[in-house]
Design a protein around this motif. Structure first.
Motif, PDB file in Angstrom:
ATOM      1  N   LEU A   3      -8.210   2.673  -2.644  1.00  0.00           N
ATOM      2  CA  LEU A   3      -8.205   1.637  -1.613  1.00  0.00           C
ATOM      3  C   LEU A   3      -6.854   1.593  -0.909  1.00  0.00           C
ATOM      4  O   LEU A   3      -6.781   1.532   0.330  1.00  0.00           O
ATOM      5  N   ALA A   4      -5.771   1.618  -1.678  1.00  0.00           N
ATOM      6  CA  ALA A   4      -4.440   1.582  -1.073  1.00  0.00           C
ATOM      7  C   ALA A   4      -4.224   2.779  -0.162  1.00  0.00           C
ATOM      8  O   ALA A   4      -3.644   2.659   0.927  1.00  0.00           O
ATOM      9  N   GLY A   5      -4.694   3.954  -0.589  1.00  0.00           N
ATOM     10  CA  GLY A   5      -4.540   5.140   0.244  1.00  0.00           C
ATOM     11  C   GLY A   5      -5.302   5.030   1.551  1.00  0.00           C
ATOM     12  O   GLY A   5      -4.807   5.442   2.609  1.00  0.00           O
ATOM     13  N   LEU A   6      -6.512   4.482   1.498  1.00  0.00           N
ATOM     14  CA  LEU A   6      -7.293   4.291   2.714  1.00  0.00           C
ATOM     15  C   LEU A   6      -6.600   3.312   3.650  1.00  0.00           C
ATOM     16  O   LEU A   6      -6.437   3.585   4.857  1.00  0.00           O
ATOM     17  N   LEU A   7      -6.164   2.166   3.118  1.00  0.00           N
ATOM     18  CA  LEU A   7      -5.500   1.164   3.955  1.00  0.00           C
ATOM     19  C   LEU A   7      -4.192   1.704   4.517  1.00  0.00           C
ATOM     20  O   LEU A   7      -3.823   1.399   5.663  1.00  0.00           O
ATOM     21  N   THR A  62       0.820  -1.212   0.000  1.00  0.00           N
ATOM     22  CA  THR A  62       0.000   0.000   0.000  1.00  0.00           C
ATOM     23  C   THR A  62       0.854   1.263   0.000  1.00  0.00           C
ATOM     24  O   THR A  62       0.463   2.282  -0.559  1.00  0.00           O
ATOM     25  N   GLU A  63       2.028   1.208   0.618  1.00  0.00           N
ATOM     26  CA  GLU A  63       2.891   2.380   0.662  1.00  0.00           C
ATOM     27  C   GLU A  63       3.403   2.743  -0.733  1.00  0.00           C
ATOM     28  O   GLU A  63       3.699   3.912  -1.007  1.00  0.00           O
ATOM     29  N   ALA A  64       3.505   1.761  -1.610  1.00  0.00           N
ATOM     30  CA  ALA A  64       4.061   2.004  -2.942  1.00  0.00           C
ATOM     31  C   ALA A  64       3.004   2.417  -3.964  1.00  0.00           C
ATOM     32  O   ALA A  64       3.351   2.905  -5.040  1.00  0.00           O
ATOM     33  N   LEU A  65       1.719   2.234  -3.639  1.00  0.00           N
ATOM     34  CA  LEU A  65       0.655   2.520  -4.602  1.00  0.00           C
ATOM     35  C   LEU A  65       0.155   3.946  -4.425  1.00  0.00           C
ATOM     36  O   LEU A  65      -0.608   4.235  -3.508  1.00  0.00           O
ATOM     37  N   ARG A  66       0.597   4.804  -5.307  1.00  0.00           N
ATOM     38  CA  ARG A  66       0.163   6.199  -5.273  1.00  0.00           C
ATOM     39  C   ARG A  66      -0.121   6.651  -6.698  1.00  0.00           C
ATOM     40  O   ARG A  66       0.523   6.190  -7.646  1.00  0.00           O
TER      41      ARG A  66
END
Length: 245
Positions: A177-181, A71-75
């Motif tokens: 979703l990645a940002g929320l998680l 999740t940290e890498a998905l922006r």
């Protein structure tokens, strides 16, 4: 001859050790059982998921390697932000779960049939009703143009499928979703099996052993059971997302 264990209908939380899954086909672990909430949650917490076709028994898998998103890498990158500029799209969470899963199950160009069968739609919709399955939706007015859904066990999110009715819809849903998680401290989205599309979105493959250790750790942590609809307030407006590169 392939000899697979059959799951005991009377023991919905018992599964064979995922490390005993077949090498060919990669990750096939067991067959049988059902898609009850107890069995599905037990499976995901152990790094196992169902995947089968029309006319087959329920098949259970734990492939090696495993595909995950960090999740940290998905922006959102600059190209997607440019694509979103001027679009009146908005994001929501858990506001149209059944519509998302049905859109994911719809036939797609170049693919014959779907693995998201009516029984799976019903099972995951029930998991959503119980507060364990969740979706992120992308809207253009009242029209659903993208979405993603999956299952949460503790602080492990297991992504199941996503769709786009317009270019960029599924990618935006995934990034949202990645940002929320990420805000909640959830480090992984399980993507199960790698393909060119998921790898192009930033997924990576890791050894099954490493995934099983991390999945067990995350599944044991307190998560967010119940509707995530209020988490929609944590999502940015698509046109206001800061690009990273």
């Amino acid at each position: 001859m392939i000899r697979l264990p059959e799951l005991d209908p009377a023991s919905p939380t018992r599964f064979p050790d995922p490390r005993t899954a077949l090498r060919e086909p990669n990750g096939l672990l067991a067959f049988g059982g059902d898609l009850s909430p107890a069995r599905l949650l037990a499976a995901y917490g152990r790094g196992v998921f169902p995947w089968y076709g029309e006319g087959e028994p329920v098949l259970w898998w734990s492939p090696d390697p495993r595909c995950v998103f960090r999740t940290e890498a998905l922006r959102i990158n600059r190209s997607l932000r440019r694509q979103l500029r001027g679009k009146p799209w908005r994001l929501s969470v858990d506001s149209a779960f059944e519509a998302v899963i049905r859109a994911c199950a719809a036939p797609r160009e170049g693919h014959a049939g779907t693995w998201i069968l009516p029984g799976m739609v019903a099972a995951y919709t029930e998991l959503h009703r119980l507060g364990h399955a969740h979706s992120v939706e992308v809207w253009d007015g009242a029209r659903l143009v993208g979405g993603i859904y999956g299952v949460a066990v503790g602080r492990l999110f297991c992504g199941e499928s996503m769709f786009s009715a317009e270019s960029g819809g599924s990618k935006l849903a995934l990034m949202a979703l990645a940002g929320l998680l990420r805000q909640w401290g959830w480090p992984l989205i399980d993507a199960q099996v790698a393909n060119a599309h998921t790898l192009g979105l930033g997924a990576e493959e890791i050894p099954r052993e490493a995934f099983l250790r991390e999945a067990a750790r995350l599944a044991a942590l307190p998560g967010h059971t119940g509707s995530w609809a209020d988490a929609g307030t944590l999502l940015p407006r698509p046109g206001e997302v800061q690009a990273t590169r």
